[in-house]
Every structure is written in structure tokens, then in C-alpha cells.
Motif scaffolding. Structure first.
Motif, short mmCIF file in Angstrom:
data_model
loop_
_atom_site.label_atom_id
_atom_site.label_comp_id
_atom_site.label_asym_id
_atom_site.label_seq_id
_atom_site.Cartn_x
_atom_site.Cartn_y
_atom_site.Cartn_z
N VAL A 14 0.87 -1.17 0.00
CA VAL A 14 0.00 0.00 0.00
C VAL A 14 0.91 1.22 0.00
O VAL A 14 1.75 1.38 0.89
CB VAL A 14 -0.96 0.02 1.20
CG1 VAL A 14 -1.81 1.30 1.20
CG2 VAL A 14 -1.85 -1.21 1.19
N ILE A 15 0.76 2.05 -1.00
CA ILE A 15 1.57 3.25 -1.14
C ILE A 15 0.98 4.32 -0.23
O ILE A 15 -0.02 4.96 -0.55
CB ILE A 15 1.61 3.75 -2.60
CG1 ILE A 15 1.98 2.62 -3.56
CG2 ILE A 15 2.56 4.94 -2.73
CD1 ILE A 15 3.33 1.99 -3.33
N ALA A 16 1.58 4.45 0.93
CA ALA A 16 1.12 5.41 1.94
C ALA A 16 2.26 5.68 2.89
O ALA A 16 3.10 4.80 3.11
CB ALA A 16 -0.10 4.87 2.69
N GLN A 68 -7.66 1.67 -2.92
CA GLN A 68 -7.98 1.42 -4.33
C GLN A 68 -6.73 0.99 -5.08
O GLN A 68 -5.62 1.37 -4.72
CB GLN A 68 -8.60 2.64 -4.98
CG GLN A 68 -7.71 3.87 -4.98
CD GLN A 68 -8.45 5.12 -5.38
OE1 GLN A 68 -9.66 5.25 -5.16
NE2 GLN A 68 -7.73 6.05 -5.96
N LEU A 69 -6.94 0.22 -6.11
CA LEU A 69 -5.87 -0.35 -6.91
C LEU A 69 -5.10 0.71 -7.68
O LEU A 69 -5.68 1.67 -8.20
CB LEU A 69 -6.49 -1.36 -7.89
CG LEU A 69 -5.57 -2.08 -8.86
CD1 LEU A 69 -4.55 -2.93 -8.12
CD2 LEU A 69 -6.40 -2.93 -9.81
N ASP A 70 -3.80 0.50 -7.76
CA ASP A 70 -2.92 1.29 -8.62
C ASP A 70 -1.92 0.29 -9.21
O ASP A 70 -1.96 -0.89 -8.87
CB ASP A 70 -2.22 2.38 -7.80
CG ASP A 70 -1.65 3.49 -8.68
OD1 ASP A 70 -1.76 3.41 -9.92
OD2 ASP A 70 -1.08 4.44 -8.12
N TRP A 71 -1.03 0.75 -10.07
CA TRP A 71 -0.11 -0.16 -10.74
C TRP A 71 1.30 0.37 -10.71
O TRP A 71 1.53 1.56 -10.87
CB TRP A 71 -0.54 -0.37 -12.20
CG TRP A 71 -1.87 -1.04 -12.28
CD1 TRP A 71 -3.08 -0.43 -12.45
CD2 TRP A 71 -2.14 -2.43 -12.16
NE1 TRP A 71 -4.08 -1.37 -12.45
CE2 TRP A 71 -3.53 -2.60 -12.26
CE3 TRP A 71 -1.33 -3.55 -11.97
CZ2 TRP A 71 -4.13 -3.86 -12.20
CZ3 TRP A 71 -1.94 -4.80 -11.89
CH2 TRP A 71 -3.32 -4.94 -12.01
N PRO A 108 0.40 -5.11 -9.03
CA PRO A 108 -0.70 -4.40 -8.39
C PRO A 108 -0.27 -3.88 -7.01
O PRO A 108 0.30 -4.62 -6.20
CB PRO A 108 -1.80 -5.47 -8.26
CG PRO A 108 -1.07 -6.78 -8.30
CD PRO A 108 0.18 -6.55 -9.10
N VAL A 109 -0.50 -2.61 -6.78
CA VAL A 109 -0.29 -1.97 -5.48
C VAL A 109 -1.56 -1.20 -5.17
O VAL A 109 -2.42 -1.03 -6.03
CB VAL A 109 0.96 -1.03 -5.49
CG1 VAL A 109 2.22 -1.81 -5.77
CG2 VAL A 109 0.78 0.09 -6.50
N PHE A 110 -1.69 -0.76 -3.96
CA PHE A 110 -2.89 -0.03 -3.56
C PHE A 110 -2.51 1.30 -2.94
O PHE A 110 -1.38 1.49 -2.49
CB PHE A 110 -3.73 -0.87 -2.58
CG PHE A 110 -4.47 -1.99 -3.27
CD1 PHE A 110 -5.84 -1.87 -3.52
CD2 PHE A 110 -3.81 -3.12 -3.69
CE1 PHE A 110 -6.52 -2.89 -4.18
CE2 PHE A 110 -4.48 -4.14 -4.34
CZ PHE A 110 -5.84 -4.02 -4.59
#
Length: 136
Positions: free
Chosen positions: A104-106, A118-121, A130-132
Motif C-alpha cells: 500500500v503506497i502510503a 484502491q488499486l494502482d499499478w 498491483p499496489v494499492f
């Protein structure tokens, strides 16, 4: 998010033609997060599962879910992940009914259990990971 530059260590990537998970990673290359469901029971399953089971259908996820649990990784032995630390890894419960282990990109310390994501790439040559990210 883009792949790392030539000077930075590269992320270990999956084998795209592996029988059990290859179709999943090939779909990721198209920015599609896929999962499987039994036609007869409606049970949702996630990869890798039996690729020869005629009762399984492959569907695309909407990419929305909730953080089930997470941890912040602050040190790692692999050069890519060592340079990437600290980063957050979480189990995310997708709205379709399956759970995925993902980054999770945070900012560390800003994520919480129950948070919507939510999904991101993260794009790489030939595929995407897949990353979120936190939703909204």
C-alpha cells in the motif's frame, strides 16, 4: 508509479509463462486485477488455483477494498526492497470477496485497519505489479 531507473536495483518480477500464475500476471500487464469464481458454487478464489478446472471463471476486480491488517517493513535483505524501505505491506479484502497481500503506497503511520484502498499499478517491462493507495 514507474519502474525503477537503470541505476537503482530492480524489483524481482514474476515468471509470466508459469502455468498456475502466468494468466494472472499477463492480465496485470494490461492493468487488470483478475480473480476466479466457481460457476457452480459462487465461491471466490484467488491465484494460484487449478488452471484446468472447467468450473472456474476468471473475472476482473474493481480494485476497491479494505485493509484487513498491515505492517511497515523498515529493513529488508534484497537490494530493491532495502532501497524501497520503509514501505507498507497489507492484506486487503477486495469487495469481490478475495484477499490479496500487497504493498500500500502510503506514508508509514497513516494507514489503519478498516481503511478503504484502491488499486494502482507499478509498471515494469512486460508486466505490472498491483499496489494499492488509500481511497479518496
Amino acid at each position: 508509479m514507474n519502474a525503477t531507473t537503470d541505476s537503482a536495483p530492480t524489483r524481482p518480477l514474476p515468471v509470466l509463462d508459469e502455468a498456475d500464475t502466468g494468466p494472472f500476471w499477463q492480465a496485470c500487464a494490461q492493468h487488470r486485477l483478475t480473480y476466479q469464481r466457481h460457476r457452480s458454487t459462487g465461491e471466490v478464489v484467488f491465484y494460484p488455483r487449478g488452471h484446468d478446472d472447467p468450473d472456474l471463471e476468471t473475472l476482473d476486480s474493481t480494485g476497491r477494498g479494505t485493509v484487513y491488517t498491515f505492517t511497515v517493513v523498515r529493513q529488508h535483505g534484497h537490494p530493491f526492497f532495502r532501497a524501497h524501505a520503509p514501505y507498507t505491506v497489507a492484506y486487503v479484502d477486495l469487495d469481490e470477496g478475495f484477499r490479496i497481500l500487497t504493498e500500500v503506497i502510503a506514508e508509514p503511520g497513516t494507514l489503519h485497519v478498516g481503511q478503504r484502498v484502491q488499486l494502482d499499478w507499478e509498471d515494469h517491462d512486460g508486466t505490472a505489479v498491483p499496489v494499492f493507495r488509500p481511497a479518496g
